[in-house]
Structures are given as C-alpha cells and as structure tokens.
Motif scaffolding. Sequence first.
Motif, short mmCIF file in Angstrom:
data_model
loop_
_atom_site.label_atom_id
_atom_site.label_comp_id
_atom_site.label_asym_id
_atom_site.label_seq_id
_atom_site.Cartn_x
_atom_site.Cartn_y
_atom_site.Cartn_z
N THR A 97 -13.84 -5.00 17.28
CA THR A 97 -12.76 -4.49 18.13
C THR A 97 -12.54 -5.44 19.30
O THR A 97 -13.48 -5.76 20.02
CB THR A 97 -13.10 -3.09 18.67
OG1 THR A 97 -13.28 -2.21 17.57
CG2 THR A 97 -11.99 -2.58 19.57
N CYS A 98 -11.32 -5.89 19.47
CA CYS A 98 -10.96 -6.71 20.63
C CYS A 98 -10.69 -5.79 21.81
O CYS A 98 -9.86 -4.88 21.71
CB CYS A 98 -9.72 -7.55 20.33
SG CYS A 98 -9.94 -8.74 19.00
N VAL A 99 -11.39 -6.03 22.91
CA VAL A 99 -11.18 -5.25 24.12
C VAL A 99 -10.44 -6.15 25.10
O VAL A 99 -11.00 -7.12 25.63
CB VAL A 99 -12.52 -4.77 24.71
CG1 VAL A 99 -12.28 -3.97 25.99
CG2 VAL A 99 -13.27 -3.93 23.69
N PHE A 100 -9.17 -5.85 25.33
CA PHE A 100 -8.32 -6.73 26.12
C PHE A 100 -8.46 -6.42 27.61
O PHE A 100 -8.40 -5.25 28.02
CB PHE A 100 -6.87 -6.61 25.68
CG PHE A 100 -6.66 -7.01 24.25
CD1 PHE A 100 -6.85 -8.33 23.85
CD2 PHE A 100 -6.31 -6.08 23.29
CE1 PHE A 100 -6.68 -8.71 22.53
CE2 PHE A 100 -6.13 -6.44 21.96
CZ PHE A 100 -6.32 -7.77 21.58
N VAL A 101 -8.63 -7.48 28.39
CA VAL A 101 -8.77 -7.33 29.84
C VAL A 101 -7.79 -8.25 30.56
O VAL A 101 -7.25 -9.20 29.98
CB VAL A 101 -10.22 -7.62 30.30
CG1 VAL A 101 -11.20 -6.66 29.65
CG2 VAL A 101 -10.61 -9.08 30.03
N ASP A 102 -7.61 -7.97 31.82
CA ASP A 102 -6.61 -8.68 32.61
C ASP A 102 -7.12 -10.05 33.07
O ASP A 102 -8.28 -10.41 32.89
CB ASP A 102 -6.20 -7.83 33.82
CG ASP A 102 -4.71 -7.92 34.11
OD1 ASP A 102 -4.07 -8.88 33.66
OD2 ASP A 102 -4.20 -7.02 34.82
N ILE A 103 -6.20 -10.79 33.68
CA ILE A 103 -6.47 -12.16 34.08
C ILE A 103 -6.44 -12.30 35.60
O ILE A 103 -5.97 -11.42 36.33
CB ILE A 103 -5.43 -13.13 33.48
CG1 ILE A 103 -4.00 -12.73 33.90
CG2 ILE A 103 -5.56 -13.18 31.96
CD1 ILE A 103 -2.93 -13.73 33.54
N ASP A 104 -6.95 -13.42 36.04
CA ASP A 104 -6.84 -13.85 37.44
C ASP A 104 -5.42 -14.39 37.62
O ASP A 104 -5.00 -15.31 36.92
CB ASP A 104 -7.90 -14.93 37.69
CG ASP A 104 -7.62 -15.79 38.91
OD1 ASP A 104 -6.88 -15.34 39.80
OD2 ASP A 104 -8.14 -16.91 38.96
N ASP A 105 -4.70 -13.82 38.54
CA ASP A 105 -3.28 -14.17 38.71
C ASP A 105 -3.08 -15.60 39.18
O ASP A 105 -2.00 -16.16 39.03
CB ASP A 105 -2.64 -13.19 39.71
CG ASP A 105 -1.13 -13.32 39.74
OD1 ASP A 105 -0.51 -13.17 38.67
OD2 ASP A 105 -0.58 -13.60 40.82
N THR A 106 -4.10 -16.23 39.73
CA THR A 106 -3.96 -17.59 40.24
C THR A 106 -4.00 -18.63 39.14
O THR A 106 -3.21 -19.59 39.15
CB THR A 106 -5.07 -17.90 41.26
OG1 THR A 106 -5.00 -16.95 42.32
CG2 THR A 106 -4.92 -19.30 41.84
N THR A 107 -4.91 -18.46 38.17
CA THR A 107 -5.09 -19.47 37.14
C THR A 107 -4.64 -19.04 35.74
O THR A 107 -4.50 -19.88 34.85
CB THR A 107 -6.57 -19.88 37.04
OG1 THR A 107 -7.33 -18.72 36.62
CG2 THR A 107 -7.10 -20.39 38.37
N ASN A 109 -6.56 -17.28 33.88
CA ASN A 109 -7.81 -17.13 33.13
C ASN A 109 -8.36 -15.71 33.26
O ASN A 109 -7.98 -14.96 34.16
CB ASN A 109 -8.85 -18.12 33.65
CG ASN A 109 -8.50 -19.55 33.31
OD1 ASN A 109 -8.00 -19.83 32.22
ND2 ASN A 109 -8.74 -20.47 34.24
N ILE A 110 -9.32 -15.38 32.41
CA ILE A 110 -9.92 -14.06 32.40
C ILE A 110 -10.48 -13.70 33.78
O ILE A 110 -11.07 -14.53 34.47
CB ILE A 110 -11.03 -13.98 31.32
CG1 ILE A 110 -11.51 -12.54 31.13
CG2 ILE A 110 -12.18 -14.92 31.64
CD1 ILE A 110 -12.41 -12.37 29.91
N ASP A 111 -10.25 -12.47 34.20
CA ASP A 111 -10.75 -11.96 35.48
C ASP A 111 -12.18 -11.47 35.27
O ASP A 111 -12.41 -10.52 34.50
CB ASP A 111 -9.85 -10.81 35.95
CG ASP A 111 -10.35 -10.16 37.22
OD1 ASP A 111 -11.34 -10.65 37.81
OD2 ASP A 111 -9.75 -9.15 37.63
N PRO A 112 -13.18 -12.10 35.90
CA PRO A 112 -14.57 -11.67 35.70
C PRO A 112 -14.81 -10.20 36.02
O PRO A 112 -15.61 -9.54 35.35
CB PRO A 112 -15.36 -12.59 36.63
CG PRO A 112 -14.51 -13.81 36.77
CD PRO A 112 -13.10 -13.30 36.76
N ASP A 113 -14.14 -9.68 37.06
CA ASP A 113 -14.33 -8.27 37.41
C ASP A 113 -13.79 -7.36 36.31
O ASP A 113 -14.39 -6.32 35.99
CB ASP A 113 -13.62 -7.96 38.73
CG ASP A 113 -14.31 -8.61 39.93
OD1 ASP A 113 -15.52 -8.91 39.83
OD2 ASP A 113 -13.63 -8.83 40.95
#
Length: 378
Positions: A97-107, A109-113
């Motif tokens: 299952t792919c669990v989709f998460v949000d990105i860092d708006d600056t780059t 890239n994936i948001d670690p939080d």
Amino acid sequence: MSDRIIFSRPFRAAAERANLLSVLDSDHSHGDGQFTRSATARIKAVTGAEHALLTTSCTHALELGALLLELGPDDEVIVPSFAFTSAATAMALRGSTCVFVDIDDTTGNIDPDAAAAAITARTKAIVVMHYGGVAADMAPLLELAAQHGVALIEDNAHGLGGTWRGRQLGTIGTIGTQSFHDTKNVHCGEGGALLLSDEILMGRAEIMREKGTDRARFLRGQVDKYSWQDIGSSYLPSELNAAVLDAQLAEFGTIQRERHRVWDTYAAALPDWAARNDIRPMTVPADRGHTAHLFYLRMPTEDSRDGLIAHLADRGIVAPFHYIPLDSSPAGLKYGRTPVPCTRSANFSATIVRLPLWPLLSTAQLDRVVDAVTAYQV
C-alpha cells in the motif's frame, strides 16, 4: 515555427557513434560487456557508490529495490504525493500500500514531519525523491528510518552528482536509483541504475537482475554453469544502451557545466521580475549541491501559471508544468491511501512552470527566454 525553443533536448556525446559501432561490429550486443563495465565504473566514480548495477530504467531499478526489500501485501510504503508514477507503481506492483504524504513547499521534496506522522506498524520503507536534483531534508528522514527500522529508498532520477551536506545523492539511503531517460542530464535513451552499499543486497540484486540466475558469476568465471537461483526479471540493459551511456558519462563534467550555465542565467536574471509579480523562482538550500536538472517558477495561482505557459507558447517557447499529484490520481486512489490531505503537493503542481534547460541552449536563446518571461505580468 522554425526557431521554436523546446523544453529539453538530449545531449549528444562525441563517442556515442564510435561506441555503438564497436558494439555492432562485435559479437556481444547483450548486456554485461565492456561498456556495461565501463559505464558502471563511471557511475561509481561520480556517486562514490560501493556497488552499482545498470538497469533498463529507473522504474526497473525501483522495482528491483522493492524485490530486494521483500515488500508485500502486508506492507506500507510512504511516498511523496508530488513525484513521478514510478515511485509508487514499483511498490504497488509488489502488492504494498502506498501511503501518500505531503511535501515541503520550498523544495517540492517529501516533508519529514508528514512522513513521521504516517508511520505505522506496517511501514516498511520511505521513498525519497530529490526533486529537480535538490536534496530532500535528509537528517530527520535518516533519524526516522533508524528509529522505526524502515528502509530509505532514494529516487535520484534527477540528482546524479547532487549532494546533501557533502554526501552524494543516491548513496545516503538503503537503496538509490538513477534514471538515464533521454530527458535526464545523462542518458542512453532509456536506462537506469541501482546503487547499493550492502554486500548481501548486492549479491542478491545481481541475481534478480539476470532473471533470477547467477549468470553474472558465470561470466566472471566464478561458477562453471549458471542456473535459476531466485526470483527476478530481465533488468539488464543491452550493450547498445551501455555504449551510449558510457560516452555520456565520459562528458559528465561538460554536461553539468553547461546546464549550470543555463540555470545560473535564469537565477540571476529573474528574481527582480519575480518579486514584483509575487512569483517564487527555484532556490537551493545552502547545504545542498544541485544538479541543474530543472529551473522552475512557482506562480501565484493556477490561472497565472496557465497564462505564462500560453504567453511563452505564443513566442515559440515550450515551458510545461509537471506531475499531477499521486494521491489524487486514479491509480493512487486505487493502490494507496492518504492519511492527511496533500494540500501543498496540490498547490505545487498547480503553480509550477519549468523553463527550457539543456546544455546547448545558446546565449541568444537564453536571452529570448528571459525577455519573454519578464514581459509577462501577473
């Protein structure tokens, strides 16, 4: 129009034709020949990777990585919503299952939080894509992976030669993958590579890449015959692909120098215009060395994005947007879940414009792009 400035044009390396003729004149056009060995050595020299295996695509490198990690239907893999489909489909192909998460708006890239919040008992891996050749924020991701005992998969399709705090992208996580599609800085039409630091994973990967056989060991004279050893598929590119890739990698320094020339021109010419129009040009954090794979603008709205694309098209300049977020795509809805709405991913996708960037863009062409961009007012 004849003077149309396209978005991307594949680089042509000087030795490509000679390398191809060498293969065609030989009796070895399948994989694992002299050009496979040479190109692999060059990849290891660029990245510092302990182990590298050429593959037929970055998608296949990701699939091979999923096989190595023994992903299955009981597993979840955290994937940034703003990424190419391969980052998800390679995992979904294993039933995970792919669990989709949000990105860092600056780059982008994936948001670690966001990744940390999505961890469950079923999480087995986190996919990290270094968008545009700019590294993700790796420190918290490495800490997160260590804390929960999950693998980090670096989708480094954009990032050959890029760095994070002096470390080469593609070699920081458990598994790294590269793309040599003809839209990438270095290419062979279609191709990829798997980067590994673990000797045991490397041994199994080599077998899986060769249809589950120990043929590579046979070719090295380590066994007197080869046989079926493990699951796998046909992930080994031909010598024809490797011949082109080897020529390309031989000119890696030239390619990167010319791409940075283009990137630096945009970075110097556009900030004042961007500030006046509430536009955000691509930026690179100080602790990261980028690859000049992309130069993008973040427009204030989707309408202004479409307006700039149309404005440039009217002037014979191709400037596209990019990925449709995975979480909202038909396959994403079928093969994944999204614990928290990926609003930054949606906004990034709706407002990005990528400018033409390839090594042989002339000064006159660059001036024309800059003049056309700065003529647009939001």
